[in-house]
Structures are given as C-alpha cells and as structure tokens.
Design an enzyme around this catalytic site. Sequence first.
Site, PDB file in Angstrom:
ATOM      1  N   ASN A   7      41.478  33.120  35.033  1.00  0.00           N
ATOM      2  CA  ASN A   7      42.387  34.171  34.573  1.00  0.00           C
ATOM      3  C   ASN A   7      42.941  33.707  33.225  1.00  0.00           C
ATOM      4  O   ASN A   7      43.829  32.858  33.170  1.00  0.00           O
ATOM      5  CB  ASN A   7      43.504  34.347  35.608  1.00  0.00           C
ATOM      6  CG  ASN A   7      44.449  35.479  35.254  1.00  0.00           C
ATOM      7  OD1 ASN A   7      44.380  36.053  34.164  1.00  0.00           O
ATOM      8  ND2 ASN A   7      45.345  35.789  36.165  1.00  0.00           N
ATOM      9  N   ARG A  90      39.207  37.481  35.789  1.00  0.00           N
ATOM     10  CA  ARG A  90      40.147  38.586  35.952  1.00  0.00           C
ATOM     11  C   ARG A  90      40.306  39.329  34.625  1.00  0.00           C
ATOM     12  O   ARG A  90      40.547  38.721  33.583  1.00  0.00           O
ATOM     13  CB  ARG A  90      41.502  38.046  36.399  1.00  0.00           C
ATOM     14  CG  ARG A  90      42.466  39.154  36.680  1.00  0.00           C
ATOM     15  CD  ARG A  90      43.831  38.884  36.157  1.00  0.00           C
ATOM     16  NE  ARG A  90      44.592  40.130  36.122  1.00  0.00           N
ATOM     17  CZ  ARG A  90      45.708  40.261  35.439  1.00  0.00           C
ATOM     18  NH1 ARG A  90      46.185  39.269  34.744  1.00  0.00           N
ATOM     19  NH2 ARG A  90      46.325  41.405  35.418  1.00  0.00           N
ATOM     20  N   HIS A 179      47.347  46.034  38.566  1.00  0.00           N
ATOM     21  CA  HIS A 179      47.556  45.266  39.806  1.00  0.00           C
ATOM     22  C   HIS A 179      46.588  45.722  40.905  1.00  0.00           C
ATOM     23  O   HIS A 179      46.850  45.515  42.093  1.00  0.00           O
ATOM     24  CB  HIS A 179      48.975  45.464  40.387  1.00  0.00           C
ATOM     25  CG  HIS A 179      50.069  44.809  39.616  1.00  0.00           C
ATOM     26  ND1 HIS A 179      51.337  45.339  39.559  1.00  0.00           N
ATOM     27  CD2 HIS A 179      50.115  43.668  38.894  1.00  0.00           C
ATOM     28  CE1 HIS A 179      52.108  44.558  38.838  1.00  0.00           C
ATOM     29  NE2 HIS A 179      51.388  43.537  38.400  1.00  0.00           N
ATOM     30  N   ARG A 238      60.618  45.125  31.704  1.00  0.00           N
ATOM     31  CA  ARG A 238      60.117  46.462  31.334  1.00  0.00           C
ATOM     32  C   ARG A 238      60.995  47.531  31.973  1.00  0.00           C
ATOM     33  O   ARG A 238      61.383  47.393  33.131  1.00  0.00           O
ATOM     34  CB  ARG A 238      58.684  46.668  31.823  1.00  0.00           C
ATOM     35  CG  ARG A 238      57.661  45.792  31.158  1.00  0.00           C
ATOM     36  CD  ARG A 238      56.263  46.229  31.614  1.00  0.00           C
ATOM     37  NE  ARG A 238      55.263  45.237  31.287  1.00  0.00           N
ATOM     38  CZ  ARG A 238      54.453  44.669  32.183  1.00  0.00           C
ATOM     39  NH1 ARG A 238      54.515  45.011  33.453  1.00  0.00           N
ATOM     40  NH2 ARG A 238      53.573  43.781  31.796  1.00  0.00           N
ATOM     41  N   GLU A 383      45.124  37.698  44.829  1.00  0.00           N
ATOM     42  CA  GLU A 383      44.172  38.326  43.908  1.00  0.00           C
ATOM     43  C   GLU A 383      42.979  37.417  43.639  1.00  0.00           C
ATOM     44  O   GLU A 383      41.846  37.882  43.512  1.00  0.00           O
ATOM     45  CB  GLU A 383      44.880  38.633  42.580  1.00  0.00           C
ATOM     46  CG  GLU A 383      45.858  39.766  42.686  1.00  0.00           C
ATOM     47  CD  GLU A 383      46.930  39.729  41.610  1.00  0.00           C
ATOM     48  OE1 GLU A 383      47.844  38.880  41.694  1.00  0.00           O
ATOM     49  OE2 GLU A 383      46.855  40.537  40.676  1.00  0.00           O
TER      50      GLU A 383
END
Length: 396
Positions: A7, A90, A179, A238, A383
């Site tokens: 990743n 990823r 996600h 965010r 993940e």
Amino acid sequence: MKILVVNAGSSSLKYQLFDMDTNAVLAKGNCERIGIDGVVTHKRPGKEDYKTNADFPDHKAAIACVLSLLTDKDKGVIASVEEISAVGHRFAHGGEKLKKSAVLGDQELEYLESIVGLNPLHGPPAISGLKACKEVMPSVNHVGVFDTSYYSDMQDYAYIYPIPYELYEKHKIRRYGFHGTSHRYVAAQAAEMFGNKNAKIITCHLGNGSSITATVNGKAVDTSMGFTPQDGVPMGTRSGAIDPTVVTFLQKAEGLTAEEADKILNKESGLSGVSGCGSDCRDIRDAAAAGNYRAQLAMKILCHNIKKIVGSYVAEMNGVDALVFTAGIGENDRDLREEVCKDMSFLGIAIDEEYNQNCPRGEVADITARGAKVKTYVIPTNEEYMIALDTQNLTK
Ligand code: ADP
C-alpha cells in the site's frame, strides 16, 4: 502460496506478507518518510519490532529494503524473494473501467496513469509503488485491488449527480465511493454471521476517513463517499457533506483560491474543525469528558450524521438485516456505537448496552440486544487480507 500486499502512499509504503495456506501474516511493516530521511518498522508475530533509519530516496529503494528485510538471515521470514508468488497493490481509484481487481499489465497501467486527475493524492504514489515493485520483482504477477470497484454495480441513479449530464461525460464527475475493500470484507463477514448471503447490510467504516455503505446480495447499492472521499459523514479533518454553496460563498467572502478552500474542507474541518482539539477521536472524547462544549458538539454532529445515513439506507433497501461498525472509531469507540444505535427501535435496531461496553477489543462481536430484529455487529476490518485473497484468486 506467499503473497506480498503493498500500500504505497506519497511518502510511505506499507507491506504485509501473507502465507495463504495458513492465512497467517508472516511479517508486516511500514517504510516512512520516503524521499525525506527514511525510517522502516518491520514486525513479525511473537518477535520484537525492528525499527531503523534507512535511506529511501524513492519507492524503489523502499521496496528493495522491504525485500531485503523479508529475506534477512535474522529479521527475515522467507529464504528468498522467489518464495513470493504474487504482489497485491492497493489502489484507491480504479476509475470507471477497472471494475474488479485485475492483474496489472501495460494496458491497465496506462489506464491508471490516464485517471490520476481523478485521484491526484493517492494515484501517483500508488503508481510509483507499482512500477518500483515491477522493476524489483519482474517475474511475478502484480494485481491491483481498487477501493472503488465494490461500487461498480451501483445503479446509475445512485452514482450520477444532478448536475448537467455533459459534465459527467466530459469530466467523469460521479459518485465513485471509497473504502470498498473494507466494506466488502466486513459485509461478507456479516452476511456469513447473519446466515444469508443475500442479506441487507449497512457497514459503517469509521476511522480517520469514514464512510457508510449499503449492501444487498453481496453488492454495494449506495455509499456515502462520492466523487472524492470528501462526501458523507464528518471525518477527522474532512467536513463530509455540506451545502456545496458554502464553498463558493467562502471563496468570495474570504477571498480564497480553490486550493485554499479545498484545504479548509479537507484538512481543517470535520471533528478537528468543530472541536478545535485535533482530529484524533480519543483526544476529542477526553476533552468532551472534561466538559469542552465544542468537543461534545463535534461528537454529537458525527453521531447525528451517521444515524441520518443509516436511516436513509434502510429506506433505500426497504429494510436492513445487519448493521456493522468497523475501523478505528467503529471498533473502539463504544459510546459512539451506543449513541448511534439509541432511539432506533422503530427500525428494529437496538444493542445490548452492557455487552457493547464490555465486548473484547479486536474481535468480532454481536452486540445485538435480545429480541432486536436487526443484528448489530462489531467486525475488525482487514483490507490487506482481502487484497491478498483477490491476488491469490487471480494468480493461482
Ligand atoms: P485510518 O482511516 O487512518 O485507517 P483508523 O481506522 O486507524 O484510521 O482510525 C483512526 C481513528 O480511530 C482515530 O480517530 C482514533 O482516535 C480512533 N480510535 C482508535 N482507538 C480508539 C478508541 N479506543 N476510542 C475512540 N477512538 C479510537
């Protein structure tokens, strides 16, 4: 079969080496500060962590360091690089074309390069990481697993924004969702626990970045993140969804450039912006417990918005069988789970508050109240395992 999962971020490269015969993680770690001064942390189960400074001018140097650690006489877990059968990468964004995990040949790489405009933060480092790995390990297959691909079956009315259709065609502005690998993993686990693979499931991935996804029959039908990860619930820094006119109003009122407005909404808003106590949920909880009004307000706004989206997905799916909490906040913040699930009995959602407060951390837990129609689960996300599994399925 051993699979390396990579990743790559702009200045970091995380890795995990899986033995797919036993589902065990043999080693994992992170190369940080790539292009700056370089630090690597290498972990193996049951052994002491190894952390050292290293010289990483670029991602190629970082992956070379990972391979030398994995094969090191003392710190290693395999005898040679040849033991690695495939590498899973990823990617946050697969655009409209990469709808499933795929072996990344020249054509796929060319397409990924053509869509970096859609994904300017994560795209370039992920591509650099892929190219570096391909150079260092040319003889194995490299598989891309895309956060967006779980949403490729959504209906057009769920992903097209009500703006001039020509702008979608010209700029590919639409809901993509993110996600997806995490939601796919926990939704599949929940369906198995519920005992019906066609179940209606709402998964709440609540971490630094947060998103909520509705799944029916193993396919995502809607999700809260959109064209970018900015949409949906408030996050660490965010804002999540707000009236879009706030942006243009702010630009005019404060004389901001687009970049400056973007920075406020992406880096200075959300839990951090409201609370003024930073973006880490634990710090905000501590401040709230000490009576800080803005910290209390930030958590209330978060729970209120999660509830609203959960309710809207129940309406969209005409019901729900299971509600899932995952990721850093979802797995660990027991009070948040309680607050979100409070006063949801009309929808059939109710949790066992005592077990919710006491269930073991880091494990799957069924926190459903006795007699509640809807199951509520806490499921740790994974993940990396999902990426390894897709890589195995595409290359074995
Ligand atoms: P990322 O999106 O970076 O992968 P994570 O899924 O690791 O993030 O989630 C990070 C968030 O989880 C942080 O806000 C952190 O405060 C929160 N978190 C971790 N442990 C706890 C805890 N015990 N209680 C509340 N929040 C927690």
